[in-house]
Design a protein around this motif. Structure first.
Motif, PDB file in Angstrom:
ATOM      1  N   ASP A 135       0.949  -1.092   0.034  1.00 51.92           N
ATOM      2  CA  ASP A 135       0.141   0.039   0.247  1.00 51.92           C
ATOM      3  C   ASP A 135       0.894   1.202  -0.158  1.00 51.92           C
ATOM      4  O   ASP A 135       2.023   1.215   0.134  1.00 51.92           O
ATOM      5  CB  ASP A 135      -1.133   0.084   1.310  1.00 51.92           C
ATOM      6  CG  ASP A 135      -0.302   0.579   2.401  1.00 51.92           C
ATOM      7  OD1 ASP A 135       1.132  -0.089   2.673  1.00 51.92           O
ATOM      8  OD2 ASP A 135      -0.810   1.207   3.147  1.00 51.92           O
ATOM      9  N   THR A 194      -0.005   5.208   1.134  1.00 49.47           N
ATOM     10  CA  THR A 194      -1.173   6.366   1.743  1.00 49.47           C
ATOM     11  C   THR A 194      -0.401   7.752   1.869  1.00 49.47           C
ATOM     12  O   THR A 194       0.637   7.850   2.055  1.00 49.47           O
ATOM     13  CB  THR A 194      -1.613   5.657   3.160  1.00 49.47           C
ATOM     14  OG1 THR A 194      -2.094   4.553   3.169  1.00 49.47           O
ATOM     15  CG2 THR A 194      -2.431   6.647   4.069  1.00 49.47           C
ATOM     16  N   THR A 238      -5.591   5.828   0.509  1.00 48.40           N
ATOM     17  CA  THR A 238      -4.782   4.432   0.475  1.00 48.40           C
ATOM     18  C   THR A 238      -5.181   3.910  -0.908  1.00 48.40           C
ATOM     19  O   THR A 238      -6.235   3.880  -1.291  1.00 48.40           O
ATOM     20  CB  THR A 238      -5.001   3.586   1.328  1.00 48.40           C
ATOM     21  OG1 THR A 238      -4.575   4.336   3.001  1.00 48.40           O
ATOM     22  CG2 THR A 238      -4.485   2.216   1.239  1.00 48.40           C
ATOM     23  N   ARG A 278      -7.534   3.031   4.898  1.00 46.09           N
ATOM     24  CA  ARG A 278      -6.778   1.688   4.754  1.00 46.09           C
ATOM     25  C   ARG A 278      -7.807   0.859   4.995  1.00 46.09           C
ATOM     26  O   ARG A 278      -7.885  -0.319   4.254  1.00 46.09           O
ATOM     27  CB  ARG A 278      -5.733   1.974   5.801  1.00 46.09           C
ATOM     28  CG  ARG A 278      -4.823   0.407   5.318  1.00 46.09           C
ATOM     29  CD  ARG A 278      -3.442   0.423   6.304  1.00 46.09           C
ATOM     30  NE  ARG A 278      -2.591   1.423   5.965  1.00 46.09           N
ATOM     31  CZ  ARG A 278      -2.579   2.551   6.590  1.00 46.09           C
ATOM     32  NH1 ARG A 278      -2.735   2.690   7.831  1.00 46.09           N
ATOM     33  NH2 ARG A 278      -1.535   3.490   6.256  1.00 46.09           N
TER      34      ARG A 278
END
Length: 194
Positions: free
Chosen positions: A67, A69, A117, A177
């Motif tokens: 990920d 963010t 995210t 998230r």
């Protein structure tokens, strides 16, 4: 199904572990023997998450997701965005990043922002991206002792407390998230058997 989350951030690992269903075994970079720092030199969240997932998938041959963010502040044209983790410069920390953000926002009444995210999953040759967004505002002073990053200064829309004042369960319910991970988990549950 065993899947690697391409991060060394223990907070992120703990947050996501709580969202995964039975049958999905989350392994960290450390557990697969990846000790190198993963590069994040792309200009977008999408690019960074893809770069990290692809590196781990290619080198370690394990289904993987990564990920990236960013906190995007509207009055600052989307800053800090993709540079959120190193906003105050390389080697800086969360406190430095928050201090710089609050300083830049001092003269603004519009403090609207969003956390975004992007997760990239690479498994069995397929590449899929999932996005989670939560809108809110940057408050003028830190509040709360939990969370990490910009959590003490971000208050999500419709709430009277910051992410850092919420329990992890409360935050996961509404966070950027959490939204992206739920999309990821739904996809994995539908397309891959444990």
């Amino acid at each position: 199904m065993k899947i690697c989350f391409a991060t060394n951030n223990v907070n992120k690992l703990n947050e996501i572990q709580q969202l995964l269903p039975e049958g999905l075994t989350l392994v960290s970079l450390q557990e697969i023997g990846c000790t190198e720092e993963l590069r994040e030199d792309q200009l977008t969240l999408e690019g960074n998450s893809h770069q990290k997932a692809e590196y781990v998938f290619q080198k370690y041959n394990i289904p993987c997701f990564a990920d990236d963010t960013g906190l995007e502040v509207f009055a600052l044209d989307g800053e800090p965005g993709v540079y959120s983790a190193r906003y105050a410069g390389e080697g800086r920390n969360n406190e430095d990043n928050i201090s710089l953000l609050l300083k830049k926002l001092e003269s603004f009444d519009n403090r609207g922002a969003q956390f975004r995210t992007v997760i990239t999953l690479i498994a069995e040759g397929n590449i899929k991206q999932f996005e989670g967004v939560v809108k809110g505002e940057v408050i003028r002073e830190k509040a709360g002792g939990d969370g990490f990053g910009y959590d003490p200064v971000f208050k999500p829309e419709g709430y009277d407390k910051t992410f850092a004042q919420m329990t992890m369960a409360e935050k996961n319910e509404i966070s950027h998230r959490g939204i992206a991970v739920r999309k990821l988990v739904d996809y994995i549950s539908t397309h891959y058997k444990s």
